[in-house]
Design an enzyme around this catalytic site. Structure first.
Site, mmCIF file in Angstrom:
data_model
loop_
_atom_site.group_PDB
_atom_site.id
_atom_site.type_symbol
_atom_site.label_atom_id
_atom_site.label_comp_id
_atom_site.label_asym_id
_atom_site.label_seq_id
_atom_site.Cartn_x
_atom_site.Cartn_y
_atom_site.Cartn_z
ATOM 1 N N HIS A 24 -7.243 -5.845 0.013
ATOM 2 C CA HIS A 24 -6.397 -5.082 -0.162
ATOM 3 C C HIS A 24 -5.054 -5.435 0.380
ATOM 4 O O HIS A 24 -4.069 -5.140 0.539
ATOM 5 C CB HIS A 24 -6.717 -3.611 0.562
ATOM 6 C CG HIS A 24 -5.508 -2.669 0.237
ATOM 7 N ND1 HIS A 24 -4.932 -2.272 -0.850
ATOM 8 C CD2 HIS A 24 -5.027 -1.817 1.303
ATOM 9 C CE1 HIS A 24 -4.152 -1.184 -0.768
ATOM 10 N NE2 HIS A 24 -3.995 -0.986 0.599
ATOM 11 N N SER B 283 0.984 -1.351 -0.059
ATOM 12 C CA SER B 283 0.211 0.096 0.148
ATOM 13 C C SER B 283 0.782 1.393 0.104
ATOM 14 O O SER B 283 1.725 1.496 -0.892
ATOM 15 C CB SER B 283 -0.840 -0.051 1.255
ATOM 16 O OG SER B 283 -1.903 0.942 1.015
ATOM 17 N N ASP C 295 -9.986 -4.920 -5.681
ATOM 18 C CA ASP C 295 -9.509 -4.086 -4.339
ATOM 19 C C ASP C 295 -9.854 -2.769 -4.698
ATOM 20 O O ASP C 295 -9.480 -1.888 -5.442
ATOM 21 C CB ASP C 295 -7.785 -4.133 -4.501
ATOM 22 C CG ASP C 295 -7.157 -3.413 -3.416
ATOM 23 O OD1 ASP C 295 -7.830 -2.668 -2.620
ATOM 24 O OD2 ASP C 295 -5.966 -3.148 -3.530
#
Lengths: 270, 397
Positions: A244, A94, A216
């Site tokens: 995610h 991320s 996602d």
């Protein structure tokens, strides 16, 4: 300042080449625990908490300094310098991905390859760019965080976070898992979700694997294609997964993809 | 269980023990749903469907739990709850907002557990949701109040900063004023001394024919003397202040100290047939700069004599006490008193005089007040016109 302590750096593994894992927004280095065992034989596994998260030194979180992701990238480089590491494998998740990208652009020699799990250079939609969110959505996230911190702020203290060995605190620890100081979390959320690092991507020349989940909402597929198109030396692998956090929901597939990218031969034990 | 105990139990309504589990699930006073590990909805109870306004067919297998939340909540779920469930198999008391089919919202509190199959693989997420509409309003109030408190705190901090700044400025201005007074009194001294000399010479040599001249001469001399003592007083105020900054603190025994001051006031005291009573039994000594304490007590005692009520013999009481952790030095007289309602605010100002019929410069109380403050204390006055005055000096122990 002891940067290893500041970023709560933990080192394990029997291998020579370092593999540096950097978590994303909302959690800490414990997020990698289903993935790292697979690299203990082949690599030196370096885990860390971004300043403000996990068991990092919360006192070091100066909102002014950490107003951009570049400060976190500098922290990563400081850790690599302290450990004397060059040619490391970087694995980010991320927002941790962009932090790694910025670090690798600044000091390319320290990185041999980058693995970016569910990255996004910009979360907010723009002219001809689909990030997935509108500014109002980010405000809503901050509101959701506020609503949740109402009950937490009293009980989540660095004292609890700092005593993982005390069994009587295990319950609280489970609760505090992946949560941090509310003020810091709120600030980091803002920095994360309002950042725009699209212009940095073409400057990255390190071989890069982009691992995207098919479904996602945080980092939609379109963002994965965009990343792949913008980073010159990159390959994109779409995992047929939802969510995610494929390193948690599909650890085997994630490990397999990284093995393949690094040219490692899977052992039967894995 | 023996039959006797059995009989003591109240008769149960059997209908309660036959609670229908299916009905309990469907119409429980909370929302239930079960999802695949990725959030895909597989089962929802009627309560939850009623809240949302969807039919079962619209949701099961086609929508996921996250899609029932606001976008902000969805972001939070993906970055916080989803990883937490996979890491520790449960989340508790997460505050979210559901989005109904008609677009309206419903605040809920969510608990969820992740069940795994025999291989440890994630199998299903069981979720309970509680309607917290009223509670959320209260929480919003709290958040708002917290924000306000935060804002106030910042305002206060800013005001405080401003005050500190102004305080510094005032201290500087004060020091500059002191130095101005010192310079002015010093510079005036020379020409006044010249005037005194010239005047004496004039008195010797000049002759005046005007019969009024001699009284004018003595008036002029009086005025000269007044200027001289004013300048002397001014110099004393400033000098005392400067000297005191270097004087060390020492333990002063009050009984002998006060007796000595009274001796030095003996000419006036004897003339007025004044009596003194001293009582320092509670606090027999003070740790202070000796000249400073001398000046305070001397000024207060000499004032007590100076402003005695005509026709009444002065009786002056001096004593000490401990109050609120401070030493209290009290000087009480039976003199003229001061109209505090009229003059209270000006009492300690330089050159302020309240009894024009008595000779004075208006510097004594100004000096006393300054010295008390310098010693870290404070001064209070009580007075009744025609009856007397009490000065209370509070000093740190």
């Amino acid at each position: 300042m002891n940067v290893l302590k500041r970023n709560n750096v933990t080192i394990s593994g029997a291998g020579k080449q370092a593999m540096v894992f950097v978590h994303g927004f909302g959690c800490d280095q414990r997020m990698w625990r289903l993935v790292t065992p697979a690299f203990q034989e082949s690599h030196q596994v370096v885990l860390l908490d971004l300043v403000g998260a996990g068991q990092s030194d919360l006192q070091a979180y100066d909102p002014e300094r950490y107003n951009s992701l570049a400060a976190h990238a500098d922290d990563i480089l400081a850790v690599l310098r302290e450990l004397g590491l060059y040619g490391a494998i970087f694995v980010g998740h991320s927002v941790g991905c962009i932090i790694g990208v910025l670090a690798a652009i600044k000091e390319p020699a320290r990185f041999e390859k980058l693995v970016l799990v569910a990255p996004s250079p910009r979360y907010i939609n723009d002219d001809k760019y689909t990030g997935g969110f509108e500014p109002a959505d980010i405000e809503e996230l901050l509101e959701a965080m506020d609503n949740n911190y109402l009950g937490w702020s009293g009980s989540i203290t660095p004292v609890i976070m700092g005593n993982p060995d005390r069994p009587e605190l295990t319950d609280e620890l489970n609760q505090s898992f992946c949560s941090s100081d509310p003020t810091i979390a709120r600030h980091f959320a803002r920095v994360t979700f309002l950042s725009d690092n699209r212009a940095d991507l073409p400057h990255l020349h390190t071989p890069t694997l982009i691992l995207q989940c098919a479904q996602d909402i945080i980092a939609p597929l379109a963002v994965g294609y965009y990343m792949h198109q913008q980073i010159p030396n990159s390959e994109l692998l779409v995992l047929d997964e939802s969510g995610h956090c494929p390193h948690l929901s599909a650890p085997q597939a994630t490990i397999g993809a990284i093995y393949h990218f690094l040219g490692l031969v899977p052992t039967p034990a894995v | 269980m023996n039959p006797q105990e059995d009989e003591q139990l109240p008769a149960l309504d059997l209908r309660l023990t036959q609670e229908n589990l299916e009905d309990l699930y469907e119409h429980a006073p909370c929302g239930y749903c079960s999802c695949l590990p990725d959030g895909t909805l597989v089962k929802l109870n009627q309560t939850l469907l009623g809240w949302l306004g969807y039919t079962r067919e619209e949701l099961v297998a086609s929508q996921c739990l996250q899609q029932l939340l606001t976008v902000g909540g969805r972001l939070h779920y993906e970055t916080h709850c989803a990883p937490l469930l996979l890491l520790v198999n449960q989340v508790r008391e997460i505050s979210y907002t559901l989005r109904r089919k008609d677009g309206s919202t419903l605040p809920v509190l969510m608990n969820a557990v992740l069940l795994r199959d025999s291989d440890g693989q994630p199998l299903v997420v069981r979720v309970t949701l509680f309607d917290i509409t009223e509670r959320r309003k209260y929480e919003q109030e709290l958040i708002r109040a917290k924000g306000q408190a935060e804002e106030r705190r910042e305002q206060l901090a800013r005001a405080n900063e401003q005050l500190t700044l102004q305080n510094g400025q005032l201290t500087r201005i004060n020091a500059e004023l002191d130095s101005f007074v010192y310079t002015a009194s010093h510079d005036l001294r020379q020409p006044i001394d010249n005037m005194v000399g010239l005047f004496a010479e004039l008195q010797h040599t000049a002759t005046f024919h005007d019969p009024e001249a001699s009284s004018m001469m003595s008036m002029f001399e009086g005025a000269l003397q007044q200027i001289l003592s004013t300048i002397a007083g001014l110099t004393e105020v400033v000098q005392q202040q400067r000297q005191l900054e270097q004087v060390p603190l020492e333990v002063v025994e009050l009984q002998s100290f006060a007796e000595e001051i009274i001796r030095s006031l003996q000419p006036q005291a004897a003339e007025l047939e004044a009596t003194f009573s001293l009582d320092f039994s509670t606090v027999p000594s003070l740790r202070m700069a000796r000249p400073s304490l001398h000046s305070m007590l001397y000024n207060l005692l000499s004032n007590a004599l100076k402003y005695a009520q005509p026709g009444r013999k002065p009786h002056i009481k001096v004593n000490t006490a401990l109050q609120e952790g401070m030493a209290l030095l009290r000087v009480h007289d039976n003199g003229r008193g001061i109209d505090l309602e009229r003059h209270g605010r000006e009492l300690f100002q330089l050159f302020r005089r309240f009894h024009p019929e008595v000779v004075g410069l208006g510097m004594g109380l100004y000096l006393v007040n300054r010295l008390v403050h310098q010693a870290g204390g404070r001064i209070e006055v009580e007075s009744i016109v025609g009856q007397g005055t009490t000065f209370c000096i509070y000093l740190p122990v």
